[in-house]
Design a protein around this motif. Structure first.
Motif, PDB file in Angstrom:
ATOM      1  N   PHE A   9       0.823  -1.215   0.000  1.00 40.02           N
ATOM      2  CA  PHE A   9       0.000   0.000   0.000  1.00 40.02           C
ATOM      3  C   PHE A   9       0.857   1.265   0.000  1.00 40.02           C
ATOM      4  CE2 PHE A   9      -2.522   3.364   1.986  1.00 40.02           C
ATOM      5  CZ  PHE A   9      -3.714   3.276   1.284  1.00 40.02           C
ATOM      6  N   GLU A  10       1.864   1.276   0.852  1.00 41.42           N
ATOM      7  CA  GLU A  10       2.686   2.492   0.958  1.00 41.42           C
ATOM      8  C   GLU A  10       3.363   2.822  -0.369  1.00 41.42           C
ATOM      9  OE1 GLU A  10       6.127   4.542   3.687  1.00 41.42           O
ATOM     10  OE2 GLU A  10       4.901   2.968   4.557  1.00 41.42           O
ATOM     11  N   THR A  11       3.938   1.833  -1.016  1.00 40.98           N
ATOM     12  CA  THR A  11       4.633   2.053  -2.288  1.00 40.98           C
ATOM     13  C   THR A  11       3.663   2.416  -3.408  1.00 40.98           C
ATOM     14  OG1 THR A  11       6.302   0.444  -1.636  1.00 40.98           O
ATOM     15  CG2 THR A  11       6.192   0.994  -3.965  1.00 40.98           C
ATOM     16  N   GLU A  12       2.598   1.611  -3.547  1.00 44.27           N
ATOM     17  CA  GLU A  12       1.692   1.755  -4.692  1.00 44.27           C
ATOM     18  C   GLU A  12       0.713   2.920  -4.567  1.00 44.27           C
ATOM     19  OE1 GLU A  12       2.030   0.221  -7.457  1.00 44.27           O
ATOM     20  OE2 GLU A  12       3.423  -1.352  -6.862  1.00 44.27           O
ATOM     21  N   VAL A  13       0.350   3.304  -3.344  1.00 46.69           N
ATOM     22  CA  VAL A  13      -0.632   4.378  -3.151  1.00 46.69           C
ATOM     23  C   VAL A  13       0.027   5.624  -2.565  1.00 46.69           C
ATOM     24  CG1 VAL A  13      -2.790   5.050  -2.016  1.00 46.69           C
ATOM     25  CG2 VAL A  13      -2.512   2.713  -2.891  1.00 46.69           C
ATOM     26  N   LEU A  14       0.605   5.495  -1.381  1.00 45.17           N
ATOM     27  CA  LEU A  14       1.166   6.667  -0.708  1.00 45.17           C
ATOM     28  C   LEU A  14       2.426   7.186  -1.392  1.00 45.17           C
ATOM     29  CD1 LEU A  14       0.659   5.601   3.022  1.00 45.17           C
ATOM     30  CD2 LEU A  14      -0.889   6.900   1.540  1.00 45.17           C
ATOM     31  N   GLY A  15       3.164   6.298  -2.036  1.00 44.50           N
ATOM     32  CA  GLY A  15       4.386   6.718  -2.717  1.00 44.50           C
ATOM     33  C   GLY A  15       4.202   7.015  -4.188  1.00 44.50           C
ATOM     34  N   ALA A  16       2.974   6.875  -4.683  1.00 47.14           N
ATOM     35  CA  ALA A  16       2.718   7.082  -6.113  1.00 47.14           C
ATOM     36  C   ALA A  16       2.665   8.565  -6.449  1.00 47.14           C
ATOM     37  CB  ALA A  16       1.399   6.415  -6.502  1.00 47.14           C
ATOM     38  N   GLU A  17       3.169   8.888  -7.628  1.00 44.43           N
ATOM     39  CA  GLU A  17       3.024  10.250  -8.135  1.00 44.43           C
ATOM     40  C   GLU A  17       1.701  10.328  -8.863  1.00 44.43           C
ATOM     41  OE1 GLU A  17       6.250  11.815 -10.396  1.00 44.43           O
ATOM     42  OE2 GLU A  17       7.742  11.016  -9.015  1.00 44.43           O
ATOM     43  N   GLY A  18       1.035  11.477  -8.753  1.00 46.53           N
ATOM     44  CA  GLY A  18      -0.245  11.632  -9.427  1.00 46.53           C
ATOM     45  C   GLY A  18      -1.383  11.078  -8.588  1.00 46.53           C
ATOM     46  N   LYS A  19      -2.476  10.752  -9.268  1.00 45.20           N
ATOM     47  CA  LYS A  19      -3.698  10.353  -8.569  1.00 45.20           C
ATOM     48  C   LYS A  19      -3.898   8.845  -8.595  1.00 45.20           C
ATOM     49  CE  LYS A  19      -5.888  14.764  -9.172  1.00 45.20           C
ATOM     50  NZ  LYS A  19      -7.081  15.516  -9.511  1.00 45.20           N
ATOM     51  N   VAL A  20      -4.429   8.348  -7.469  1.00 49.12           N
ATOM     52  CA  VAL A  20      -4.693   6.919  -7.315  1.00 49.12           C
ATOM     53  C   VAL A  20      -6.101   6.761  -6.729  1.00 49.12           C
ATOM     54  CG1 VAL A  20      -3.948   4.749  -6.250  1.00 49.12           C
ATOM     55  CG2 VAL A  20      -2.252   6.495  -6.820  1.00 49.12           C
TER      56      VAL A  20
END
Length: 105
Positions: A9-20
């Motif tokens: 979760f942290e990498t894919e959502v919180l660490g993502a650039e842009g919108k998720v």
């Protein structure tokens, strides 16, 4: 649609650039199950414009509570790691969910 868990979760959502877009669902949540095919259709339709993820809160309770997800279903938009908007429980209608996605693409 990417299924995330407490380790990703942290990498894919919180660490993502842009919108998720994140679909928070639970194993025993009937409204979640009813909405899931529709959310997957949205992921197919808009997946080139916004990242779609789902999190099974049954397997990640502490993470869900940490994200202030206390009831289900919850559909949330994150931007650059911060939750910027969400739909909760009875507000999670197909029309409202699609409008939320369209607003953020």
């Amino acid at each position: 649609m990417l299924e995330v868990d407490k380790s990703t979760f942290e990498t894919e959502v919180l660490g993502a650039e842009g919108k998720v877009f994140v679909d928070f669902f639970g194993d025993g949540c009937e409204p979640c199950k009813a909405l899931m095919p529709f959310v997957h259709e949205l992921a197919d339709k808009y997946g080139d414009k916004i990242k779609f993820c789902s999190l099974n809160t049954t397997k990640a309770r502490r993470l869900a509570i940490g994200q202030k997800v206390l009831g289900l279903p919850v559909m949330a938009i994150y931007e650059n790691g911060a939750k910027v908007e969400e739909l909760i429980k009875e507000d999670c209608t197909e029309e409202a969910i699609e409008a939320l996605v369209q607003k953020h693409i």
